[in-house]
Design a protein around this motif. Sequence first.
Motif, PDB file in Angstrom:
ATOM      1  N   ARG A 219       0.829  -1.201   0.000  1.00  0.00           N
ATOM      2  CA  ARG A 219       0.000   0.000   0.000  1.00  0.00           C
ATOM      3  C   ARG A 219       0.871   1.263   0.000  1.00  0.00           C
ATOM      4  O   ARG A 219       1.964   1.264   0.538  1.00  0.00           O
ATOM      5  CB  ARG A 219      -0.825  -0.038   1.294  1.00  0.00           C
ATOM      6  N   THR A 220       0.410   2.334  -0.612  1.00  0.00           N
ATOM      7  CA  THR A 220       1.156   3.590  -0.499  1.00  0.00           C
ATOM      8  C   THR A 220       0.636   4.348   0.728  1.00  0.00           C
ATOM      9  O   THR A 220      -0.471   4.099   1.192  1.00  0.00           O
ATOM     10  CB  THR A 220       0.997   4.485  -1.750  1.00  0.00           C
ATOM     11  N   PHE A 221       1.460   5.271   1.203  1.00  0.00           N
ATOM     12  CA  PHE A 221       1.095   5.984   2.420  1.00  0.00           C
ATOM     13  C   PHE A 221       0.074   7.075   2.111  1.00  0.00           C
ATOM     14  O   PHE A 221       0.286   7.897   1.232  1.00  0.00           O
ATOM     15  CB  PHE A 221       2.344   6.607   3.071  1.00  0.00           C
ATOM     16  N   HIS A 222      -1.038   7.053   2.846  1.00  0.00           N
ATOM     17  CA  HIS A 222      -2.055   8.111   2.707  1.00  0.00           C
ATOM     18  C   HIS A 222      -2.264   8.773   4.042  1.00  0.00           C
ATOM     19  O   HIS A 222      -2.459   8.085   5.048  1.00  0.00           O
ATOM     20  CB  HIS A 222      -3.401   7.522   2.265  1.00  0.00           C
ATOM     21  N   SER A 223      -2.274  10.092   4.047  1.00  0.00           N
ATOM     22  CA  SER A 223      -2.560  10.776   5.310  1.00  0.00           C
ATOM     23  C   SER A 223      -4.067  10.744   5.571  1.00  0.00           C
ATOM     24  O   SER A 223      -4.866  10.519   4.658  1.00  0.00           O
ATOM     25  CB  SER A 223      -2.038  12.208   5.264  1.00  0.00           C
ATOM     26  N   VAL A 224      -4.429  10.976   6.828  1.00  0.00           N
ATOM     27  CA  VAL A 224      -5.842  11.088   7.207  1.00  0.00           C
ATOM     28  C   VAL A 224      -6.158  12.584   7.242  1.00  0.00           C
ATOM     29  O   VAL A 224      -5.528  13.344   7.986  1.00  0.00           O
ATOM     30  CB  VAL A 224      -6.081  10.449   8.592  1.00  0.00           C
ATOM     31  N   THR A 225      -7.104  13.016   6.413  1.00  0.00           N
ATOM     32  CA  THR A 225      -7.354  14.456   6.274  1.00  0.00           C
ATOM     33  C   THR A 225      -7.987  15.065   7.521  1.00  0.00           C
ATOM     34  O   THR A 225      -7.651  16.172   7.909  1.00  0.00           O
ATOM     35  CB  THR A 225      -8.277  14.723   5.056  1.00  0.00           C
ATOM     36  N   HIS A 226      -8.901  14.329   8.138  1.00  0.00           N
ATOM     37  CA  HIS A 226      -9.567  14.860   9.337  1.00  0.00           C
ATOM     38  C   HIS A 226      -9.355  13.919  10.514  1.00  0.00           C
ATOM     39  O   HIS A 226     -10.252  13.165  10.871  1.00  0.00           O
ATOM     40  CB  HIS A 226     -11.070  15.060   9.076  1.00  0.00           C
ATOM     41  N   PRO A 227      -8.151  13.934  11.092  1.00  0.00           N
ATOM     42  CA  PRO A 227      -7.907  13.026  12.222  1.00  0.00           C
ATOM     43  C   PRO A 227      -8.782  13.386  13.417  1.00  0.00           C
ATOM     44  O   PRO A 227      -9.052  14.557  13.653  1.00  0.00           O
ATOM     45  CB  PRO A 227      -6.422  13.271  12.554  1.00  0.00           C
ATOM     46  N   GLU A 228      -9.246  12.356  14.103  1.00  0.00           N
ATOM     47  CA  GLU A 228     -10.108  12.555  15.274  1.00  0.00           C
ATOM     48  C   GLU A 228      -9.689  11.634  16.399  1.00  0.00           C
ATOM     49  O   GLU A 228      -9.455  10.448  16.174  1.00  0.00           O
ATOM     50  CB  GLU A 228     -11.575  12.225  14.918  1.00  0.00           C
ATOM     51  N   THR A 229      -9.560  12.129  17.574  1.00  0.00           N
ATOM     52  CA  THR A 229      -9.428  11.321  18.789  1.00  0.00           C
ATOM     53  C   THR A 229      -9.441  12.245  19.994  1.00  0.00           C
ATOM     54  O   THR A 229      -9.004  13.403  19.902  1.00  0.00           O
ATOM     55  CB  THR A 229      -8.128  10.474  18.819  1.00  0.00           C
TER      56      THR A 229
ATOM     57  N   HIS B 208     -14.835   9.435  34.531  1.00  0.00           N
ATOM     58  CA  HIS B 208     -15.281   8.832  35.793  1.00  0.00           C
ATOM     59  C   HIS B 208     -16.713   9.214  36.150  1.00  0.00           C
ATOM     60  O   HIS B 208     -17.353   8.525  36.937  1.00  0.00           O
ATOM     61  CB  HIS B 208     -14.305   9.195  36.920  1.00  0.00           C
ATOM     62  N   THR B 209     -17.202  10.303  35.580  1.00  0.00           N
ATOM     63  CA  THR B 209     -18.579  10.706  35.872  1.00  0.00           C
ATOM     64  C   THR B 209     -19.529  10.340  34.725  1.00  0.00           C
ATOM     65  O   THR B 209     -20.671  10.798  34.683  1.00  0.00           O
ATOM     66  CB  THR B 209     -18.645  12.225  36.136  1.00  0.00           C
ATOM     67  N   GLY B 210     -19.024   9.551  33.784  1.00  0.00           N
ATOM     68  CA  GLY B 210     -19.890   9.062  32.708  1.00  0.00           C
ATOM     69  C   GLY B 210     -20.280  10.126  31.689  1.00  0.00           C
ATOM     70  O   GLY B 210     -21.283   9.988  30.993  1.00  0.00           O
ATOM     71  N   GLN B 211     -19.477  11.199  31.611  1.00  0.00           N
ATOM     72  CA  GLN B 211     -19.830  12.292  30.682  1.00  0.00           C
ATOM     73  C   GLN B 211     -18.938  12.348  29.434  1.00  0.00           C
ATOM     74  O   GLN B 211     -19.057  13.263  28.628  1.00  0.00           O
ATOM     75  CB  GLN B 211     -19.713  13.636  31.395  1.00  0.00           C
ATOM     76  N   LEU B 212     -18.001  11.400  29.338  1.00  0.00           N
ATOM     77  CA  LEU B 212     -17.061  11.457  28.206  1.00  0.00           C
ATOM     78  C   LEU B 212     -17.759  10.990  26.926  1.00  0.00           C
ATOM     79  O   LEU B 212     -18.430   9.960  26.903  1.00  0.00           O
ATOM     80  CB  LEU B 212     -15.853  10.568  28.507  1.00  0.00           C
ATOM     81  N   LYS B 213     -17.577  11.780  25.871  1.00  0.00           N
ATOM     82  CA  LYS B 213     -18.162  11.412  24.571  1.00  0.00           C
ATOM     83  C   LYS B 213     -17.050  11.326  23.536  1.00  0.00           C
ATOM     84  O   LYS B 213     -16.122  12.131  23.553  1.00  0.00           O
ATOM     85  CB  LYS B 213     -19.167  12.481  24.138  1.00  0.00           C
ATOM     86  N   ASP B 214     -17.158  10.377  22.623  1.00  0.00           N
ATOM     87  CA  ASP B 214     -16.132  10.279  21.582  1.00  0.00           C
ATOM     88  C   ASP B 214     -16.343  11.394  20.551  1.00  0.00           C
ATOM     89  O   ASP B 214     -17.353  12.107  20.608  1.00  0.00           O
ATOM     90  CB  ASP B 214     -16.110   8.864  20.972  1.00  0.00           C
ATOM     91  N   PRO B 215     -15.409  11.580  19.610  1.00  0.00           N
ATOM     92  CA  PRO B 215     -15.518  12.722  18.687  1.00  0.00           C
ATOM     93  C   PRO B 215     -16.809  12.705  17.855  1.00  0.00           C
ATOM     94  O   PRO B 215     -17.267  13.754  17.405  1.00  0.00           O
ATOM     95  CB  PRO B 215     -14.283  12.571  17.799  1.00  0.00           C
ATOM     96  N   ALA B 216     -17.417  11.528  17.693  1.00  0.00           N
ATOM     97  CA  ALA B 216     -18.677  11.464  16.942  1.00  0.00           C
ATOM     98  C   ALA B 216     -19.878  11.776  17.831  1.00  0.00           C
ATOM     99  O   ALA B 216     -21.018  11.800  17.352  1.00  0.00           O
ATOM    100  CB  ALA B 216     -18.836  10.075  16.324  1.00  0.00           C
ATOM    101  N   GLY B 217     -19.625  11.980  19.118  1.00  0.00           N
ATOM    102  CA  GLY B 217     -20.715  12.349  20.040  1.00  0.00           C
ATOM    103  C   GLY B 217     -21.331  11.170  20.780  1.00  0.00           C
ATOM    104  O   GLY B 217     -22.266  11.340  21.564  1.00  0.00           O
ATOM    105  N   SER B 218     -20.818   9.959  20.552  1.00  0.00           N
ATOM    106  CA  SER B 218     -21.344   8.791  21.272  1.00  0.00           C
ATOM    107  C   SER B 218     -20.720   8.704  22.661  1.00  0.00           C
ATOM    108  O   SER B 218     -19.531   9.012  22.837  1.00  0.00           O
ATOM    109  CB  SER B 218     -21.022   7.506  20.519  1.00  0.00           C
TER     110      SER B 218
END
Length: 434
Positions: free
Chosen positions: A295-305, A399-409
Amino acid sequence: MPTSFLRCFNTACAAVYPVTEVIYNCPKCGGLLEAAYEKPTWTATEMKRTFRERRMDNAPINQSGIWRYRELYPFLDSDEHIVTLREGNTPLLDAPRAAKYGGLDQITFKHQGFNPTGSFKDNGMTCGASQARRLGMQRVACVSTGNTSASMAAYASAGGLQPIIFIPHGNISYGKLAQALEYGAQTLQVEANFDQILALVRVLAERLGIYLLNSINPFRIEGQKSIAIEMMDQLDWNPPDWIVLPGGNLGNVSAVGKGLRELKEHGFITKLPKLAVIQAAGSAPFYDYMAEAGRTFHSVTHPETLATAIKIGDPVSWPKAELEIRTAGGVVESASEQEIADAKAVIGAAGIGCEPASAATLAGIKKLTAAGVIRADEHVVAILTGHVLKDPDYIYRYHTGQLKDPAGSAIAATFGNAPTVVPNDADAIAKLLG
Ligand code: F0G
């Protein structure tokens, strides 16, 4: 002192330049650069003894866990340029419960969060800032997801240089931003992501004669080699089976791999540990690239984490990282937001703690043992790259159950430990505590 030089990393070119030239890529072919040295006159046995003796010495450069090993990166012509905050000297910590979680009999954490500014960046920055002084630079700059900027701000200010930092607006933790402000950096928050800002800073550095201290700077990589060197010294030069580390811009795996290769070349160790790089699934261009042959190297245009330290889609050092992974027979893995968050809580519950990006190590190890890539009885050292207090907001939300991933889940608080609000009443509190 053996002669040092800069060499093009692209073996088809291999052009050589003086170590005092202010360049970050090969002027001939555009390849990455690396520091290289003539064959040393010392032996590994002599140096092992000298390194140990220096630990008993009060001279700042011998107290530094980086400069103590200076013969392994002898690019300076004089010690007078060295800026040190007594970086390095970071511990190896055992964590039986974290080992069990990761599917291992035993795990060792090399905790770079014990550094002066709380991350592994100090290992490289002491070298980068010292080289800036040696070159007579006045201003230094970097783009950063937070730790590089905190570290650069501290080392530049300590060394009498003016730090200018560029950060992706709204995308770094307050702990890291606070450090840059406190250490006196001129701080520019740009409405762009890390990869876009790096391109911008490179243009500005060239135009304004500012020294660039991102990990594309080969002297940063030289300093970060010390993470591997100090680790081997602490293990009495017996390499573990695996070294596992998070990957963002991929400077650190390049540095650790180079350090290990050079230790083997010089006779300090007899085998190379395998390297495992773990990326956050939403910012994993290197994982994607290595997963598929040809595979050739491809960057990720919109990295999320949420592990903002490794939110990078176009890592500059991927060719170096590839060489190190292939030489060491290593692997690249990715970890989801939930996996990283849970692994982080497990490292915290071991009394150790780290920032989100660092926890990608344990999350990746869990997957690699389940897949049979790492065996339970192998000796694994995971590099925790940043301090637990770098990102307290993340911790509170998890720890308080309020963490959401970048997609909002929602991210489940699998190992949540929420605080309890109680009345000012001894009886009620006693009842609660049983
Ligand atoms: N862990 C932490 C805590 C980091 O801050 C970084 C990188 C990494 C891992 C990844 O290391 O880029 O060498 O692969 N932080 C950079 C910064 C990008 O700007 O502070 P890498």
